[in-house]
Each structure stands twice: as C-alpha cells, then as structure tokens.
Design an enzyme around this catalytic site. Structure first.
Site, PDB file in Angstrom:
ATOM      1  N   TYR A 289      -2.153  -1.694  10.199  1.00 62.01           N
ATOM      2  CA  TYR A 289      -2.197  -1.765   8.727  1.00 62.01           C
ATOM      3  C   TYR A 289      -0.829  -1.381   8.147  1.00 62.01           C
ATOM      4  CZ  TYR A 289      -4.064  -1.227   3.974  1.00 62.01           C
ATOM      5  OH  TYR A 289      -4.297  -1.351   2.630  1.00 62.01           O
TER       6      TYR A 289
ATOM      7  N   SER B 143       0.867  -1.183   0.000  1.00 65.64           N
ATOM      8  CA  SER B 143       0.000   0.000   0.000  1.00 65.64           C
ATOM      9  C   SER B 143       0.901   1.229   0.000  1.00 65.64           C
ATOM     10  CB  SER B 143      -0.845  -0.023   1.279  1.00 65.64           C
ATOM     11  OG  SER B 143      -1.466   1.232   1.503  1.00 65.64           O
TER      12      SER B 143
HETATM   13  N1  LIG Z   1      -8.656   0.374  -1.417  1.00 67.48           N
HETATM   14  C1  LIG Z   1      -7.541   1.028  -1.141  1.00 67.48           C
HETATM   15  O1  LIG Z   1      -7.534   2.273  -1.046  1.00 67.48           O
HETATM   16  C2  LIG Z   1      -6.241   0.289  -0.964  1.00 67.48           C
HETATM   17  C3  LIG Z   1      -5.069   1.037  -0.844  1.00 67.48           C
HETATM   18  C4  LIG Z   1      -3.859   0.378  -0.668  1.00 67.48           C
HETATM   19  C5  LIG Z   1      -3.825  -0.996  -0.616  1.00 67.48           C
HETATM   20  N2  LIG Z   1      -4.973  -1.712  -0.742  1.00 67.48           N
HETATM   21  C6  LIG Z   1      -4.875  -3.174  -0.679  1.00 67.48           C
HETATM   22  O2  LIG Z   1      -5.462  -3.738  -1.830  1.00 67.48           O
HETATM   23  C7  LIG Z   1      -5.888  -5.069  -1.537  1.00 67.48           C
HETATM   24  C8  LIG Z   1      -7.312  -5.274  -2.035  1.00 67.48           C
HETATM   25  O3  LIG Z   1      -8.186  -4.497  -1.243  1.00 67.48           O
HETATM   26  P1  LIG Z   1      -9.459  -3.746  -1.829  1.00 67.48           P
HETATM   27  O4  LIG Z   1      -9.222  -2.300  -1.651  1.00 67.48           O
HETATM   28  O5  LIG Z   1      -9.812  -4.289  -3.160  1.00 67.48           O
HETATM   29  O6  LIG Z   1     -10.540  -4.137  -0.701  1.00 67.48           O
HETATM   30  P2  LIG Z   1     -11.919  -4.981  -0.749  1.00 67.48           P
HETATM   31  O7  LIG Z   1     -12.396  -5.024   0.650  1.00 67.48           O
HETATM   32  O8  LIG Z   1     -12.826  -4.423  -1.785  1.00 67.48           O
HETATM   33  O9  LIG Z   1     -11.403  -6.412  -1.220  1.00 67.48           O
HETATM   34  C9  LIG Z   1     -10.607  -7.239  -0.383  1.00 67.48           C
HETATM   35  C10 LIG Z   1     -11.036  -8.688  -0.581  1.00 67.48           C
HETATM   36  O10 LIG Z   1     -10.220  -9.514   0.275  1.00 67.48           O
HETATM   37  C11 LIG Z   1     -11.078 -10.497   0.837  1.00 67.48           C
HETATM   38  N3  LIG Z   1     -10.543 -11.056   2.083  1.00 67.48           N
HETATM   39  C12 LIG Z   1     -10.562 -10.490   3.325  1.00 67.48           C
HETATM   40  N4  LIG Z   1     -10.057 -11.345   4.217  1.00 67.48           N
HETATM   41  C13 LIG Z   1      -9.705 -12.478   3.548  1.00 67.48           C
HETATM   42  C14 LIG Z   1      -9.134 -13.716   3.925  1.00 67.48           C
HETATM   43  N5  LIG Z   1      -8.836 -13.991   5.206  1.00 67.48           N
HETATM   44  N6  LIG Z   1      -8.919 -14.652   2.962  1.00 67.48           N
HETATM   45  C15 LIG Z   1      -9.256 -14.404   1.677  1.00 67.48           C
HETATM   46  N7  LIG Z   1      -9.811 -13.261   1.255  1.00 67.48           N
HETATM   47  C16 LIG Z   1     -10.027 -12.292   2.179  1.00 67.48           C
HETATM   48  C17 LIG Z   1     -12.388  -9.760   1.088  1.00 67.48           C
HETATM   49  O11 LIG Z   1     -13.467 -10.669   1.283  1.00 67.48           O
HETATM   50  C18 LIG Z   1     -12.505  -8.935  -0.177  1.00 67.48           C
HETATM   51  O12 LIG Z   1     -13.179  -9.640  -1.188  1.00 67.48           O
HETATM   52  C19 LIG Z   1      -5.726  -5.222  -0.025  1.00 67.48           C
HETATM   53  O13 LIG Z   1      -4.518  -5.901   0.244  1.00 67.48           O
HETATM   54  C20 LIG Z   1      -5.638  -3.805   0.478  1.00 67.48           C
HETATM   55  O14 LIG Z   1      -4.934  -3.700   1.696  1.00 67.48           O
HETATM   56  C21 LIG Z   1      -6.182  -1.099  -0.911  1.00 67.48           C
END
Ligand SMILES: NC(=O)c1ccc[n+]([C@@H]2O[C@H](COP(=O)([O-])OP(=O)(O)OC[C@H]3O[C@@H](n4cnc5c(N)ncnc54)[C@H](O)[C@@H]3O)[C@@H](O)[C@H]2O)c1
Length: 287
Positions: A157, A144
């Site tokens: 986080y 991230s």
């Molecule tokens: N959205 C943002 O602004 C952002 C920024 C930086 C990094 N990220 C990272 O991007 C990645 C994707 O996140 P996103 O933003 O698409 O969020 P999201 O919540 O839309 O999707 C995350 C997915 O991970 C799944 N998940 C959660 N726990 C789990 C587990 N134990 N086993 C398997 N699956 C699991 C959830 O059910 C969900 O479908 C994450 O690693 C997040 O930390 C997101």
C-alpha cells in the site's frame, strides 16, 4: 507563490471508486452543488445505488480502473456525454492489503498495485488529453498519509501511494505554465469500507484477530468522515492547492515525516494505543 483558484463547483467531474467512501461522498457533494458527474466503480450494485442517490445528471459505468483499455473507453464515453468542459478528474479508487513483507503474496500485491497505482496512471492518461485540449481543469490523484510515511504491514500500500505521489508531482511540473493542475490528496484515517474490503490472509501482528476485528480497530482510530474528507478535497482543489492533507492526523504524519524522517514510527507506535483508547472513549460517550 500565489495559487490560482480553480472553480469546479457546478462543472462536470469524473470520479472513480464512487460506489463507496470518499468517492461516493465527493459525488454526492459535487452533484448536490450542481456538477454533472461521471462515476465509475468495479462494484456494480454499489455504483447503481450511488448513482440513484445523486440529484443531478450522472453517467455511471462499471469499470476496473486497472484495465487501461476499459478506462480509455470510459474516457471516450465521458467525452461524448460532457455537457460542458470537464473541470476535474478524481482518480480515487483504491484498495488495501495488510501483510508482513515476509508473508506477502505476489498476487495480492500485484492486485493492489494494478488498482492503486496503475489505475491512477490509466485515469490520468485517458483524461489528460481532454484537459490539455481545454487548457483547463485538474487531475486529482489520491495518495495517502501512507504516501508520506512507511508503515509496518502496509508495504505494498505504501509503495503504491508513494508512487502516486511521485507520478503526480512529476506531472505537476510538466504542466507548469498551462491551465491544467495536478493535485495529490493525502487522506489520514477516514471512516470508510477500505479496511473491510482489504485483502488480509492472517493477522500480520500475530495477535490472531479476525479481519472484522482489525477493520473495527482501524475504524476506531479514524478521525474524519467521508463527507468531511470530500469537503476538504473539494475546497483544496478550488483553492488551487497542489497537495491536500485530509484530517488532523494527516497534518501530524506530514510534520513527523519532516521532523524525524527516519524515526517517525517511534512516535507513531507510542501514540497509537493512547489514540485508540481515546477514540474508543469518545465513541462510547457518543453512543
Ligand atoms: N479510508 C482511509 O483511511 C484512506 C486513507 C488514505 C487514503 N485513502 C484512499 O482513498 C481512496 C478511497 O478509498 P475509501 O477509503 O473511500 O475506500 P472504500 O473502500 O470505501 O472505497 C473505494 C472504492 O474503490 C472501488 N474500487 C476498488 N477496486 C476498484 C477497481 N479495480 N476499479 C474501480 N473501482 C474500484 C471500491 O469498489 C470502492 O467503491 C483510496 O484510494 C484509498 O487508498 C483512504
């Protein structure tokens, strides 16, 4: 140094956390371009829905990425199912917690580390032997911008995302001279469900906001859609990048961390309210 390109388009990929957000968009994009996709998520209904929406071959498994044995079993199933050599593994699943360090609950922080860090390690350990045996492919681990800078109320986080960055950098150097890459992804704010799925016991800033209000505020300052994020990640992997910054804010955070390694938050704190107001106005104009 010249970066060797890596074509993954049309080739099999594995994506965790594919029921929502960035993972779901990646699955849709790559499947649409002809890749067989093996997808996993803990959210059974979301995963089923995502799988049904994909145009090509799909292997979908309900899986907790924090369960090392479960991830190994999944890797075994993927190996049996693979119609061609595996091109890339996207260790993408992740969750958020928002709390002051003072109020943080060990069970919430452990939950997050088990998914955000150990989930990435489990996915890497389970699939790396396949890629090493092929001498080809990429492990793509999602960190991230909070793996570049520390932010208040995001201690667990940030720690997990700095850990993903360190783990993936170390792996990259171990893989020098092989055909296997290790790629770190640093998304900025992406408009997904991450804030709505976060564990937040109370407003860490003491403003009495509900979780929904905090999620809406987060979404108001995000700059990138999940589809756009998927396109940037896909292109970055194909271009052989070791590190992929996703969204204009990710470039800003990266620059700030270099220019003002101890004082970057002074700049972020000043910019945040203005950014929020500008994004709000832009959304009002669009609606
Ligand atoms: N959205 C943002 O602004 C952002 C920024 C930086 C990094 N990220 C990272 O991007 C990645 C994707 O996140 P996103 O933003 O698409 O969020 P999201 O919540 O839309 O999707 C995350 C997915 O991970 C799944 N998940 C959660 N726990 C789990 C587990 N134990 N086993 C398997 N699956 C699991 C959830 O059910 C969900 O479908 C994450 O690693 C997040 O930390 C997101």
């Amino acid at each position: 140094m010249r970066r060797a390109r890596l074509s993954i388009t049309g080739r099999p990929v594995v994506i965790t956390g594919a029921a929502s957000g960035i993972g779901r968009s990646l699955a849709r994009r790559l499947s649409g371009l002809g890749s067989p996709v093996a997808i996993a998520d803990v959210d059974e209904a979301g995963l089923k829905d995502a799988a049904a929406s994909l145009p090509g071959p799909v292997l979908a498994r309900v899986l907790d990425v924090g369960d090392a044995d479960g991830v190994l079993r999944f890797a075994g199933e993927v190996r049996e199912w693979l119609p061609a050599p595996l091109a890339a593994v996207f260790n993408n699943a992740g969750v958020a917690v928002s709390s002051t360090v003072l109020d943080s609950l060990p069970e919430d922080d452990d939950w997050l580390h088990q998914i955000n860090f150990h989930g990435v390690v489990n996915g890497t350990r389970a699939f790396l032997p396949v890629l090493v045996a092929q001498d080809d492919g990429a492990i793509v681990n999602t960190s991230s911008v909070f793996g570049l800078v520390g932010m208040p109320y995001q201690s667990a986080y940030c720690a997990s995302k700095f850990a993903v960055r360190g783990f993936t950098d170390a792996l990259r150097h171990e893989l020098r001279g092989t055909g296997v890459r290790a790629v770190t992804v640093h998304p900025g704010g992406i408009t997904t469900n991450i804030a709505r799925n976060a564990r937040i016991r109370k407003d860490p800033e003491g403003l009495g906001r509900t979780k929904e209000q905090m999620a809406a505020q987060f979404e108001a300052i995000t700059m990138t859609s999940p589809d756009k994020a998927a396109a940037i990640i896909h292109r970055g992997v194909e271009r052989g990048r070791a590190r992929i910054l996703v969204g204009p804010d990710a470039y800003l955070f990266d620059a700030l961390a270099r220019i003002a390694p101890t004082h970057y938050y002074d700049v972020i704190a000043r910019a945040e309210p203005r950014l929020r107001a500008r994004q709000g106005r832009a959304r009002d104009r669009a609606s």
